[in-house]
Structures are given as C-alpha cells and as structure tokens.
Design an enzyme around this catalytic site. Structure first.
Site, PDB file in Angstrom:
ATOM      1  N   VAL B  41       0.848  -1.195   0.000  1.00 34.79           N
ATOM      2  CA  VAL B  41       0.000   0.000   0.000  1.00 34.79           C
ATOM      3  C   VAL B  41       0.884   1.246   0.000  1.00 34.79           C
ATOM      4  O   VAL B  41       1.851   1.335   0.761  1.00 34.79           O
ATOM      5  CB  VAL B  41      -0.932   0.021   1.236  1.00 34.79           C
ATOM      6  CG1 VAL B  41      -1.859   1.231   1.171  1.00 34.79           C
ATOM      7  CG2 VAL B  41      -1.745  -1.258   1.313  1.00 34.79           C
ATOM      8  N   ASP B 145     -10.387 -10.727   9.996  1.00 37.23           N
ATOM      9  CA  ASP B 145      -9.023 -10.473  10.445  1.00 37.23           C
ATOM     10  C   ASP B 145      -8.940  -9.198  11.292  1.00 37.23           C
ATOM     11  O   ASP B 145      -8.193  -8.280  10.969  1.00 37.23           O
ATOM     12  CB  ASP B 145      -8.095 -10.374   9.229  1.00 37.23           C
ATOM     13  CG  ASP B 145      -6.642 -10.631   9.591  1.00 37.23           C
ATOM     14  OD1 ASP B 145      -6.381 -11.031  10.742  1.00 37.23           O
ATOM     15  OD2 ASP B 145      -5.771 -10.435   8.722  1.00 37.23           O
TER      16      ASP B 145
END
Lengths: 244, 310
Positions: B41, B145
């Site tokens: 990212v 998650d």
C-alpha cells in the site's frame, strides 16, 4: 454451476527423497489424473531458507499443479491451511480460466477483462471454493530426522481440519506415512470427515533413514483411484460426480 | 520470478507515476505505507488529493478485496475505507499489475493513542468498534481479520477505524484470512466459520494485545489461560465480565455485547465522576483549616527562633 470434488495430496517432508523414482515425475502423473500435489518443506530452526534437500519441494509441487512452501515448524499450522486453500482456489481458477477461454476465445485471461467484470468472476471462484467437496490425502514423512517435528505436524493437521470443516462443502481426509514400519508407505487414518481420531492414531515414532517420496506419492495416487473405482462401482448408474 | 515481481511492487520509489490502463487516472507515489500477504500500500497524490493505493501481482486476491469494498460501500455510513478506483498498471516492460485506490485514513496506532491519552478511552473505543461491527454484521458480513494492526485512531474527535478489510467474509462461510493470536480456532475455542461470535473473540484479543505487546502462546487449558490474562490487566477490570463472555462464545450477536458494554460504560463514568467531585468538595472544606494550622505553626516557629537569638 454444479459443485464438484477437488482432490489434493498434501506432502509434508523435511528432506530429499533417496529411494525409488523421481517424485516430480509421479506428481506429474497425479496432476494428469486431476489430483493436485501440494508440498510443504519443514526447516529446522537453525537452517536457512535455501537448504540443499528442499529444492525438490518446489519441483514436485510445480509438476503436481499445486502450491509449495518452505517453513519453520512454528509457522506450520498457518501454512498448511493456507497452502491447501490456495491450491483449491488455483485449481478452480484454472478451471474457470478454461471456461473463459472457450467463451471469450483463445489467449483471453482474467487480465483482459475490465476490472468491474473481473469481480463477478472471482465471486464465482470464491463460491465454488466454499461449496466444493474436498478430498485431501496427507502424506507425512516419518524418516528419523522428522522425530521432533511430528507433534507439530499433528497439531497443524488438526488446525487444517478446523479450517476446512468451517466451509460449506464436505471434506474427506486420510493420512499416510512414509516410510512405514514394514513397507515404504503405511496407512495411518482411513478416509474420514475430520481428524477427530488423529490423537490416538498419529505416529509418535519415526522409522529408518530412507525417504521414499516417489513410491509414497505413487501409493497415494493409487489410493485415490482405488477409492474412485469403488465409488463408481457402487454408483454404477448415477454418474453425477463432476470433477475439475 | 514471482519473488522479483514482489520486490519490485513493494519497493516502488517515491515519484513513480502509476497510470490506469482502463480509466486513465494518474497517481504519483509519495511514500510506502505497508506491505501484506496480498500486496503493498502506497500513499499517493491524485490531482492534489491524498489517497491510498494498493498494488499486487495477485490479481485474483486483489479482486476479492475489491468485491468486499464494493459491498461495504452499499452499507449505510462509512465502514472501512471508501473505494475510489480499480485499474491495471502496465509497466514500461509490458508487465501488468492490478491495483485499487481508496480513501487515505490518517491516524495514529491505537496503542500509541492509549499511551498518550490514558485508559479511560478503552471503553469508548470498545463501544465504537462494537457499533461498527454491529452495522457490518447486520449487513451480512464478518470482519474476520480483526487485529491491532488493522485499527487506527483518527483524531479530532478521536474515532477508531479499521483500515484493511482483506479478511471480511460473508456470514456462514469459512473465514478468509486470520492472524493466529486473534483466531479462536488457534485457541481451540471454536470454528473458523464466519459468525458474529468470531469477531467478538478477536475484539477481546485486540484489547488484550494492547496490554501484552509481546504476544503469548497457547498453553494447556487455553480458556483458563486467557481468563487469567484478562484478570491481570488493571485497565480492563471494568470489562472483565463481558470480555470473558466474548472469549467463551457466550454472545450470539454483537448487539448483545454492545448493550452490556453500554451499561457498564455509562455506570462507570457516573460513579467515577461523582466520586471525584466529592473529593474536590472535601478538599475545599478542609482548605481553611489547613491554612490556619500552617499559619499558626509559622508564627510559633518565628517566635521560637527569635527567643533563641535574644
């Protein structure tokens, strides 16, 4: 789309084969018969990741159409389930790609479709992965060097069954070890829907220094075909089983 | 080969310009924000606007994440970062990589915030998180998650937000992505089926991890082990009861847990405020007496010293 059955062999080993035929060639045969071969190589804590004997691991998985991973034993549990899931997705994707090629024409892959439409295709892939039935034959290396790693292998297999039984589709597992006490390969657990019996049957002892990976893979392949033969014998008329 | 692609994509230098093949939008990389299993990212500049861009050589996995973000867009309010663009990048030597662009959530890590501002914020964040989870759950999704790394505090006013929705799974399926420490399967306290109770277990582990920066491993009797860990953290004392219920799977829905937490939080602030104000009053009441005594002592001391010299 009709759901099918995915067939996988999961080979867990820590070294190089030293008896019998080349395991990669047997893996290629398995793949030809629609069985994917995944391989996990276990490292000792003091080994570096490019250790000599483990190069075979990648070669076997590549000709077996599966996924390979080399790990330290502490990461084994998460790796086992990841490799299995990844291989399932890969197989289904391969199947979907094939279909796509028939629809869109040659040389058209997922990359040639607009990002927006890609999403819909992946939804189908995910859906199949969730609902397909799965058969996994686990092949555990029990040569002498594996001795300290066997408890971890057992825990990882229990963990794998937690992951897979959380899916919607049905599961069948079985476990074989190599070398066995008398033969190259020996059955540990017959086909069953989960690993609840594993505590009592999993080997605590290793045997011998030979690692007959090739012959063990051949035996695994044979067990799959025997199983399917029996099934087709039982359901002679209803051949509704579709496989990828 | 694959390794090389990973290295390239996780080391794109600042200034690199990424142009989309389909929508022709341009993004200039400012810096790297992080790398994960699926991709990397980057913070990017898109015509003067700061955005986060995730790029990967795993087109399929990235597409699955885009699907989740698209679905979350349809949920009321802002759940997770807002999806802005999905496209492919063709590099100079002809390689194609997929990427997507989302809103950049600027904030500080939860642990840093609690260190700076004190543990009175714990109840607030727990409540905010449960609010978001409730909305997510009611629209048919499970976060999966949930972990400290995936949470960030936006300041002014402080608001806890999640930044990575890669593990978000439809209810009733198998959890897509998880982290062992937060996973009830690992602790042998349940399945990996996407249920509301799965997220509530992970939520409890988030607040445990906050106070045990070095994760701990599973021992015999994991449930007792986790109970003990909860008991040992003073800052979690008000929430012990509900955290234990979440760990042992007593809550079927996040709404139930939220309701009980709300009860605790509102009572907690009421009692602590009234106690504090009473103490203040006590201080005021005692003040004249203290000053008086002090004054007399000083005068007495003065006279005593004077008598010594004379």
């Amino acid at each position: 789309m009709r759901k099918g059955t995915l067939r996988q062999i999961l080979l867990i080993t820590d070294g190089c084969s030293n008896k019998g035929e080349d395991p990669a060639s047997v893996a290629a045969l398995c793949y030809e018969q629609g069985i994917t071969v995944n391989v996990i190589g276990i490292l000792d804590d003091n080994q570096s990741e490019d250790v000599e004997g483990l190069q075979e691991v990648e070669a076997i998985a590549r000709s077996g159409g599966g996924v390979s991973q080399i790990v330290y034993s502490k990461d084994l549990a998460q790796t086992v389930q990841m490799v299995t899931r990844q291989a399932m997705t890969q197989t289904i994707q391969g199947f979907v790609h094939q279909e796509l090629k028939e629809i869109l024409g040659r040389d058209q892959g997922l990359e040639d479709i607009e990002p927006e439409k890609r999403g819909e295709i992946m939804e189908v892939v995910e859906d199949l992965g969730e609902k397909s039935d799965l058969e996994v034959l686990v092949l555990v290396d029990t040569s002498a060097s594996m001795h300290d790693k066997l408890p971890t292998v057992k825990d990882s297999l229990i963990d794998l069954s937690i992951s897979l039984t959380s899916r919607i589709g049905d599961n069948r597992f079985s476990i074989y070890r190599f070398p066995g006490k008398r033969n190259d390969t020996e059955k540990v657990l017959d086909w069953s829907p989960d690993f609840s019996e594993i505590q009592s049957v999993f080997p605590k002892l290793t045997s011998g220094g030979i690692t007959p990976t090739g012959p063990a893979l051949r035996e695994a392949m044979y067990q799959f075909s025997k199983k399917n033969l029996l099934r087709s014998f039982y359901h002679e008329t209803e051949s509704d089983e579709s496989s990828f | 080969m694959k390794q090389k692609a990973m290295n390239l994509l996780s080391n794109l230098p600042p200034g690199t310009v990424i142009t989309g093949k389909w929508h022709h939008k341009t993004y200039r990389i400012k810096k790297k924000l992080g790398s994960g299993a699926v991709g990397s990212v980057y913070l990017c500049d898109a015509a003067g606007q700061e955005v986060a861009l995730k790029i990967s050589d795993k087109s399929a996995s990235l597409t699955v994440e885009v699907n989740v973000l698209t679905s979350l867009k349809q949920v009321q309010g802002s759940l997770g970062p807002y999806l802005l663009d999905v496209d492919d990048w063709v590099t100079r030597n002809g390689k194609v990589y997929s990427f997507y662009v989302m809103e950049y959530v600027r904030g500080i890590p939860l642990r840093t915030f609690i260190k700076q501002h004190g543990s009175s914020w714990i109840g607030v964040f727990m409540l905010q998180l449960l609010d978001d989870l409730t909305r997510l759950h009611q629209s048919g999704w499970i976060f999966g998650d949930l972990k400290l790394d995936n949470l960030i505090v936006m300041t002014n006013p402080p608001r806890l937000r999640w930044v990575d929705v890669g593990g978000t799974t439809q209810k009733g399926r198998a959890i897509k992505e998880y982290t062992e420490f937060y996973d009830r399967g690992y602790w042998q306290l349940g399945t990996r089926r996407a249920e509301e109770s799965y997220d509530l277990f992970a939520l409890t582990m988030v607040f445990l991890h906050l106070f045990y920066p070095n994760e701990f491993e599973r021992r015999e009797q994991p449930l007792q082990q986790l109970y003990r860990r909860i008991d040992q953290v003073k800052a979690l004392a008000p929430y012990r009861k509900i955290l234990k219920k979440a760990i042992s799977g007593k809550y079927q829905t996040s709404t139930e847990m939220r309701r009980e937490l709300f009860h605790i939080v509102s009572q907690n602030t009421r009692t602590s405020r009234s106690r504090r104000s009473r103490k203040k009053q006590d201080n005021l009441r005692h003040a004249p007496f203290v000053i008086e005594t002090l004054g007399i002592t000083i005068i007495a001391l003065g006279y005593y010293l004077l008598s010594l010299f004379l």
